[in-house]
Design an enzyme around this catalytic site. Sequence first.
Site, mmCIF file in Angstrom:
data_model
loop_
_atom_site.group_PDB
_atom_site.id
_atom_site.type_symbol
_atom_site.label_atom_id
_atom_site.label_comp_id
_atom_site.label_asym_id
_atom_site.label_seq_id
_atom_site.Cartn_x
_atom_site.Cartn_y
_atom_site.Cartn_z
ATOM 1 N N CYS A 103 0.531 -1.422 0.053
ATOM 2 C CA CYS A 103 0.268 -0.151 0.313
ATOM 3 C C CYS A 103 0.910 1.785 -0.086
ATOM 4 C CB CYS A 103 -0.736 -0.308 1.467
ATOM 5 S SG CYS A 103 -1.821 1.500 1.037
ATOM 6 N N HIS A 131 3.989 -7.962 13.777
ATOM 7 C CA HIS A 131 2.926 -7.325 12.713
ATOM 8 C C HIS A 131 4.018 -7.158 11.061
ATOM 9 C CE1 HIS A 131 -0.045 -4.875 9.727
ATOM 10 N NE2 HIS A 131 -0.535 -5.147 10.713
ATOM 11 N N GLU A 133 4.021 -5.366 9.262
ATOM 12 C CA GLU A 133 3.549 -3.641 8.768
ATOM 13 C C GLU A 133 5.335 -3.729 9.294
ATOM 14 O OE1 GLU A 133 0.815 -0.551 8.474
ATOM 15 O OE2 GLU A 133 2.494 0.630 9.025
ATOM 16 N N THR A 171 0.618 1.849 10.411
ATOM 17 C CA THR A 171 -0.871 2.411 9.894
ATOM 18 C C THR A 171 -2.121 2.532 10.567
ATOM 19 O OG1 THR A 171 -1.252 0.894 8.299
ATOM 20 C CG2 THR A 171 0.434 3.040 7.634
ATOM 21 N N CYS A 201 -3.476 5.685 8.980
ATOM 22 C CA CYS A 201 -4.435 6.324 7.473
ATOM 23 C C CYS A 201 -5.872 6.555 7.527
ATOM 24 C CB CYS A 201 -4.285 4.919 6.362
ATOM 25 S SG CYS A 201 -5.787 3.892 6.873
ATOM 26 N N SER A 230 -5.277 -6.262 11.987
ATOM 27 C CA SER A 230 -5.031 -5.369 13.295
ATOM 28 C C SER A 230 -6.269 -3.533 13.144
ATOM 29 C CB SER A 230 -3.211 -4.188 13.319
ATOM 30 O OG SER A 230 -3.372 -3.192 13.763
ATOM 31 N N ASN A 231 -6.383 -3.076 12.262
ATOM 32 C CA ASN A 231 -7.579 -2.449 12.124
ATOM 33 C C ASN A 231 -9.005 -2.574 12.179
ATOM 34 O OD1 ASN A 231 -9.162 -2.129 9.807
ATOM 35 N ND2 ASN A 231 -7.250 -3.272 9.223
HETATM 36 S S1 SF4 Z 1 -5.614 0.331 5.992
HETATM 37 FE FE1 SF4 Z 1 -4.715 1.805 5.522
HETATM 38 S S2 SF4 Z 1 -2.225 1.872 5.325
HETATM 39 FE FE2 SF4 Z 1 -3.767 -0.498 4.889
HETATM 40 S S3 SF4 Z 1 -3.759 -0.622 3.171
HETATM 41 FE FE3 SF4 Z 1 -5.813 0.128 3.574
HETATM 42 S S4 SF4 Z 1 -5.319 2.010 3.368
HETATM 43 FE FE4 SF4 Z 1 -3.142 0.986 3.371
#
Ligand code: SF4
Length: 316
Positions: A103, A131, A133, A171, A201, A230-231
């Site tokens: 990304c 993680h 990332e 992010t 992000c 994670s998100n």
């Molecule tokens: S969550 Fe944000 S940083 Fe991760 S892939 Fe999607 S746009 Fe990119």
Amino acid sequence: MSQREVHVKIILANPRGFCAGVNMAIESLERALELYGTPLYVYHEIVHNRPVVDRFSRHGVVFVNDIEEVPEGATVLYSAHGVAPALRVAADRRRLRAIDATCPLVTKVHLEAIRFAREGYTIILIGHEGHDEVIGTTGEAPDSIRLVESSEDVDRLDFPPGARLAYLTQTTLSVDDAEIIIGALRRRFPQIVGPSRDDICYAAQNRQEAVKDLVPEADLVIVLGSQNSSNSMRLAEIARSQGKRAFLVDTYREIVDFPLAGVETVLITAGASAPEEVVQECIVYLQERYGAVVESRTVREEHVSFPLPRELRVLT
Ligand code: SF4
């Protein structure tokens, strides 16, 4: 009361689900499959979502955690989470055809790490150990980066007064948690500098904002997403921090045994790597079993997209 007589309202959060980086990574893999067929390898999960990974596995894509597992000369995609430079060197050594689906917002953090390290800063990376990332970003300047996961970790940092320090963030952190940790860093090290613009992000921020806005109206929150996303985890945590029960599930099948007695309103959202298909399956399940009605609520509009990797663009 029979289960059919329980009437549930679903609040469907917008934005939810796929972000621009995930869309680009998945489209890249689909395009690479069309162009090169199998065997096709992906270093790490293309995105952190079990149903997505399973679907590609059924089409013959092989996911590896070690680049040495990819046969010499084969084609490999790097996932949305990015890779460390040493991994690229190892791939070159094996003469792999590498397609980079990192990304661009992750790449931005890599570039900031390189710049700060070149300028002689020690970088405090706020993120989650292990993680993908964080591993990739750390690999850009391994001798200059220290990872912190909490304010307690900040307390344990030991730098001389006036040390040249910078911070960066993963992010997909919780905006609120990151602010607390950045606050702790600034108090301990007032000279610390940060990136010109936030690293968390837009997609992570918007999905968190939607949950925060809508959760007061819900009795229960269902987050579609994987446990290693994670998100997605952050969305469930935000709901729980507001005193609400929250499930983080890959599909509705994981909640079929859970009785919804007493639940009038369910908030449904999805992490940035969860496909809309699993959201819709969950809605259909709640409609069929509980006569649920759906109210779609938009907290913020999103119009972000990223181009395919150069390697795939030249062939389109
Ligand atoms: S969550 Fe944000 S940083 Fe991760 S892939 Fe999607 S746009 Fe990119």
